[in-house]
Design a protein around this motif. Structure first.
Motif, PDB file in Angstrom:
ATOM      1  N   ARG A  42       0.825  -1.213   0.000  1.00 24.55           N
ATOM      2  CA  ARG A  42       0.000   0.000   0.000  1.00 24.55           C
ATOM      3  C   ARG A  42       0.857   1.260   0.000  1.00 24.55           C
ATOM      4  NH1 ARG A  42      -4.756   1.167  -1.814  1.00 24.55           N
ATOM      5  NH2 ARG A  42      -3.651   2.950  -2.681  1.00 24.55           N
ATOM      6  N   ALA A  43       1.894   1.268   0.870  1.00 25.81           N
ATOM      7  CA  ALA A  43       2.773   2.434   0.938  1.00 25.81           C
ATOM      8  C   ALA A  43       3.536   2.604  -0.366  1.00 25.81           C
ATOM      9  CB  ALA A  43       3.736   2.298   2.115  1.00 25.81           C
ATOM     10  N   ALA A  44       3.980   1.486  -0.954  1.00 25.23           N
ATOM     11  CA  ALA A  44       4.704   1.553  -2.222  1.00 25.23           C
ATOM     12  C   ALA A  44       3.818   2.175  -3.299  1.00 25.23           C
ATOM     13  CB  ALA A  44       5.166   0.159  -2.646  1.00 25.23           C
ATOM     14  N   TYR A  45       2.583   1.724  -3.362  1.00 25.87           N
ATOM     15  CA  TYR A  45       1.651   2.262  -4.362  1.00 25.87           C
ATOM     16  C   TYR A  45       1.452   3.762  -4.157  1.00 25.87           C
ATOM     17  CZ  TYR A  45      -2.492   2.930  -7.250  1.00 25.87           C
ATOM     18  OH  TYR A  45      -3.360   3.389  -8.191  1.00 25.87           O
ATOM     19  N   ASP A  46       1.205   4.167  -2.916  1.00 28.08           N
ATOM     20  CA  ASP A  46       0.899   5.569  -2.644  1.00 28.08           C
ATOM     21  C   ASP A  46       2.093   6.479  -2.941  1.00 28.08           C
ATOM     22  OD1 ASP A  46      -1.642   4.874  -1.892  1.00 28.08           O
ATOM     23  OD2 ASP A  46      -1.230   4.903   0.263  1.00 28.08           O
ATOM     24  N   ILE A  47       3.293   6.050  -2.560  1.00 23.93           N
ATOM     25  CA  ILE A  47       4.472   6.887  -2.795  1.00 23.93           C
ATOM     26  C   ILE A  47       4.774   6.985  -4.288  1.00 23.93           C
ATOM     27  CG2 ILE A  47       6.969   7.105  -2.411  1.00 23.93           C
ATOM     28  CD1 ILE A  47       6.507   5.705   0.313  1.00 23.93           C
ATOM     29  N   ALA A  57       2.694  -3.796  -6.588  1.00 23.73           N
ATOM     30  CA  ALA A  57       1.885  -2.608  -6.307  1.00 23.73           C
ATOM     31  C   ALA A  57       2.486  -1.372  -6.977  1.00 23.73           C
ATOM     32  CB  ALA A  57       1.784  -2.393  -4.797  1.00 23.73           C
ATOM     33  N   ALA A  58       3.819  -1.260  -6.935  1.00 25.81           N
ATOM     34  CA  ALA A  58       4.487  -0.111  -7.551  1.00 25.81           C
ATOM     35  C   ALA A  58       4.310  -0.118  -9.065  1.00 25.81           C
ATOM     36  CB  ALA A  58       5.966  -0.118  -7.199  1.00 25.81           C
ATOM     37  N   ILE A  59       4.322  -1.312  -9.660  1.00 21.77           N
ATOM     38  CA  ILE A  59       4.127  -1.430 -11.107  1.00 21.77           C
ATOM     39  C   ILE A  59       2.711  -0.978 -11.469  1.00 21.77           C
ATOM     40  CG2 ILE A  59       3.953  -3.097 -13.002  1.00 21.77           C
ATOM     41  CD1 ILE A  59       6.292  -4.626 -11.553  1.00 21.77           C
ATOM     42  N   ASP A  60       1.746  -1.353 -10.640  1.00 21.21           N
ATOM     43  CA  ASP A  60       0.367  -0.882 -10.856  1.00 21.21           C
ATOM     44  C   ASP A  60       0.276   0.642 -10.741  1.00 21.21           C
ATOM     45  OD1 ASP A  60      -0.674  -3.395 -11.321  1.00 21.21           O
ATOM     46  OD2 ASP A  60      -1.255  -3.732  -9.234  1.00 21.21           O
ATOM     47  N   ALA A  61       1.153   1.213  -9.896  1.00 23.47           N
ATOM     48  CA  ALA A  61       1.132   2.669  -9.695  1.00 23.47           C
ATOM     49  C   ALA A  61       1.890   3.417 -10.782  1.00 23.47           C
ATOM     50  CB  ALA A  61       1.718   3.002  -8.323  1.00 23.47           C
ATOM     51  N   GLY A  62       2.577   2.684 -11.671  1.00 23.78           N
ATOM     52  CA  GLY A  62       3.245   3.332 -12.787  1.00 23.78           C
ATOM     53  C   GLY A  62       4.745   3.457 -12.682  1.00 23.78           C
ATOM     54  N   VAL A  63       5.387   2.743 -11.731  1.00 24.78           N
ATOM     55  CA  VAL A  63       6.845   2.832 -11.603  1.00 24.78           C
ATOM     56  C   VAL A  63       7.505   2.452 -12.930  1.00 24.78           C
ATOM     57  CG1 VAL A  63       7.365   0.451 -10.846  1.00 24.78           C
ATOM     58  CG2 VAL A  63       8.729   2.363  -9.991  1.00 24.78           C
ATOM     59  N   ASP A  64       8.598   3.128 -13.261  1.00 19.01           N
ATOM     60  CA  ASP A  64       9.256   2.894 -14.549  1.00 19.01           C
ATOM     61  C   ASP A  64      10.201   1.697 -14.523  1.00 19.01           C
ATOM     62  OD1 ASP A  64       8.558   5.386 -16.341  1.00 19.01           O
ATOM     63  OD2 ASP A  64       8.905   6.143 -14.320  1.00 19.01           O
ATOM     64  N   ALA A  65      10.892   1.466 -13.397  1.00 22.82           N
ATOM     65  CA  ALA A  65      11.869   0.386 -13.341  1.00 22.82           C
ATOM     66  C   ALA A  65      12.003  -0.143 -11.917  1.00 22.82           C
ATOM     67  CB  ALA A  65      13.234   0.867 -13.839  1.00 22.82           C
ATOM     68  N   VAL A  66      12.308  -1.429 -11.788  1.00 25.57           N
ATOM     69  CA  VAL A  66      12.554  -2.063 -10.491  1.00 25.57           C
ATOM     70  C   VAL A  66      13.849  -2.860 -10.573  1.00 25.57           C
ATOM     71  CG1 VAL A  66      10.116  -2.203  -9.875  1.00 25.57           C
ATOM     72  CG2 VAL A  66      11.190  -4.112 -11.082  1.00 25.57           C
ATOM     73  N   ASP A  67      14.489  -3.065  -9.417  1.00 29.23           N
ATOM     74  CA  ASP A  67      15.755  -3.801  -9.346  1.00 29.23           C
ATOM     75  C   ASP A  67      15.502  -5.255  -8.971  1.00 29.23           C
ATOM     76  OD1 ASP A  67      16.864  -1.351  -9.806  1.00 29.23           O
ATOM     77  OD2 ASP A  67      17.778  -1.121  -7.826  1.00 29.23           O
ATOM     78  N   VAL A  68      16.067  -6.178  -9.745  1.00 28.87           N
ATOM     79  CA  VAL A  68      15.898  -7.601  -9.474  1.00 28.87           C
ATOM     80  C   VAL A  68      17.260  -8.294  -9.472  1.00 28.87           C
ATOM     81  CG1 VAL A  68      13.597  -7.660 -10.510  1.00 28.87           C
ATOM     82  CG2 VAL A  68      15.606  -8.215 -11.913  1.00 28.87           C
ATOM     83  N   ALA A  69      17.288  -9.488  -8.916  1.00 32.71           N
ATOM     84  CA  ALA A  69      18.500 -10.306  -8.905  1.00 32.71           C
ATOM     85  C   ALA A  69      18.176 -11.666  -9.509  1.00 32.71           C
ATOM     86  CB  ALA A  69      19.037 -10.449  -7.487  1.00 32.71           C
ATOM     87  N   ILE A  70      19.177 -12.528  -9.608  1.00 27.60           N
ATOM     88  CA  ILE A  70      19.028 -13.856 -10.201  1.00 27.60           C
ATOM     89  C   ILE A  70      19.515 -14.904  -9.213  1.00 27.60           C
ATOM     90  CG2 ILE A  70      19.807 -15.387 -12.071  1.00 27.60           C
ATOM     91  CD1 ILE A  70      20.050 -12.942 -13.870  1.00 27.60           C
TER      92      ILE A  70
END
Length: 498
Positions: free
Chosen positions: A182-187, A216-229
């Motif tokens: 929720r906080a991720a989406y709102d921010i 949630a952030a992707i639903d809010a429109g974030v452009d990029a996220v950091d992932v690992a393998i």
């Protein structure tokens, strides 16, 4: 809808989080062609603790690593820089900060993610300006934390301030995996509604919230996220690439990455993870709900266990962790990210071991007196008064770096006197790690081993286990330890450095 972009942390934060930052350049080079072919938005390859650990433990000069990786990859590179602290614990003067950012861009760094442990924009200003001037992308960073004074509106306001400072993008950095979906989406939604630059999101799976917060952030429109393998993902590292792809199945913003390439990279990295096994721990690979309770980074909790064991305080783990929120409050509800996490953790251990503020460590005193910047909330007046008395210096309200004299000319002179290279690359690294640079070029000679001491009757112990007892006395910032191992006494002096 535009697909979300994945950035890879494999070559920096992933192994910092799970393997004590011990992946060497030689271990990275064989997989670079496949990693480059994935099509990531950015490869995080440098900064954070990798410069310190690479120099200190792997004996690699940092710019040579960057050059080697840059030469074999076309994907844009990204690094983490601690604002005025660069990649060290203490602040550097403006000329050193500017020279570092300039040389990083010169050696092929595209995006410099710039943060400040206190979220003080004044401590990010010089790094942002220098990065832009050098032709790099300055990414302004918001360090997420929970406290009575941190709000969604406050984080959005900080993002707007960074945008006004001219950053190319903004990152919400959740170093402890605390941000809820929720906080991720709102921010993220608030940032997207109020600023025009791209928004990145970085979190860890320490508490098990990471992947759901990304969704949630992707639903809010974030452009990029950091992932690992895998195996350098999840736990105290970042949400796994393959798992994120599965979570996004059917989502209109699901990106298109080659699953076979990811499998091949993962297969290679399993061998590297095994090679680094002495630096890994199962406790770092699983969800850690203690981080939710104490709101501290998972890596900090795992280090705590080892440090408290060495201090013979392992039975005080809960007590030390419970002390952390108290210290955060007294010091103005500071976020916990390098270097504040290390400072607060050490102060918590000292408070429990010797009594509250009996041993006031230099870093904590400097935070209380304003020498790290403006804290999110006012420092407790009694704690600030005590810090001023112990440190014998007055509190400040100005930007701390304004009190620092330029150093580049002096650094060049000192390098020359030590028969070391005097270029800007060596100046900026030497400014932070002088002893390690000296040892890189002039390794210390091994002293002859002393003759074995006469056999002493060992204290009773189980087979193969030395019997150890210890006594400690403390004077100022120095702890004198008298340790007896199998009946042989050893005197050790430990000094707390700022």
């Amino acid at each position: 809808m535009k697909p979300v972009v994945f950035n890879s942390t494999l070559l920096r934060d992933a192994h910092q989080s799970l393997a004590a930052t011990r992946m060497s350049t030689a271990q990275m080079l064989p997989i670079l062609d496949k990693l480059d072919a994935v099509g990531y938005g950015r490869l995080e390859t440098w900064g954070g603790a990798s410069i310190d650990a690479g120099l200190r433990f792997l004996k690699e000069f940092p710019f040579k690593r960057l050059d080697a990786i840059r030469a074999k990859t076309k994907t844009p590179h990204m690094m983490l820089m601690r604002g005025q602290n660069i990649v060290a614990y203490n602040q550097s003067p403006d000329d050193v900060v500017s020279a570092f950012a300039t040389q990083a861009v010169k050696h092929g760094m595209n995006t410099i993610r710039i943060f400040d442990a206190l979220n003080d924009p004044r401590n990010m200003k010089t790094a942002i300006e220098a990065t832009k001037k050098a032709g790099g992308e300055a990414q302004g960073t918001i360090c997420y934390t929970n406290s009575p004074v941190h709000t969604v509106e406050g984080f959005i306001k900080l993002g707007c301030t960074l945008a006004e400072m001219g950053v190319a993008s903004i990152c919400l950095k959740d170093m402890a995996g605390l941000v809820s979906p929720r906080a991720a989406y709102d921010i993220i939604k608030g940032l997207k509604d109020n600023v025009k630059v791209p928004i990145y999101f970085h979190t860890h799976e320490t508490t098990g919230l990471g992947a759901s917060s990304y969704l949630a952030a992707i639903d809010a429109g974030v452009d990029a996220v950091d992932v690992a393998i895998r195996p350098f993902s999840d736990g105290t590292a970042h949400p796994d690439h393959t798992r994120m792809m599965a979570l996004l199945k059917g989502h209109p913003r699901r990106p298109n990455y080659d699953a076979k390439l990811i499998e091949e990279i993962s297969a290679y990295e399993k061998g590297i993870y095994e090679e680094l096994s002495k630096f890994t721990s199962h406790k770092n690979e699983v969800v850690n709900i203690d981080a939710l309770r104490y709101e501290v980074p998972g890596g900090m909790l795992s280090n705590f266990r080892n440090q408290l064991k060495e201090l013979k305080m392992e039975d005080k783990f809960e007590e030390v962790c419970a002390e952390i929120p108290y210290i955060r409050e007294k010091l103005g509800w500071i976020p916990l990210v390098t270097p504040t996490s290390q400072i607060v953790g050490t102060q918590a251990a000292m408070n429990v071991k010797f009594g509250r503020w009996k041993q006031f460590i230099p870093g904590a005193m400097d935070i209380a007196l304003g020498y790290f910047g403006q804290t999110p909330a006012p420092v407790d007046p009694e704690i600030r008064k005590l810090a001023a008395e112990r440190a014998k210096k007055d509190p400040i309200t100005c930007r701390p770096a304004d009190l620092l004299k330029p150093r580049m000319d002096d650094l060049r002179k000192e390098l020359k006197e030590n028969n070391l290279p005097t270029d800007d690359e060596h100046c900026v690294i030497y400014a932070m790690f002088p002893q390690q640079v000296k040892e890189l070029y002039f390794p210390p000679k091994e002293e002859p081993k002393p003759a074995p001491a006469p056999a002493a009757a060992p204290a009773p112990a189980s087979a193969g286990t030395p019997a150890i007892s210890a006594r400690a006395s403390v004077s100022g910032n120095v702890t004198n330890l008298s340790m007896t191992v199998n009946g042989v006494a050893h005197n050790v002096t430990v000094e707390e450095l700022a």
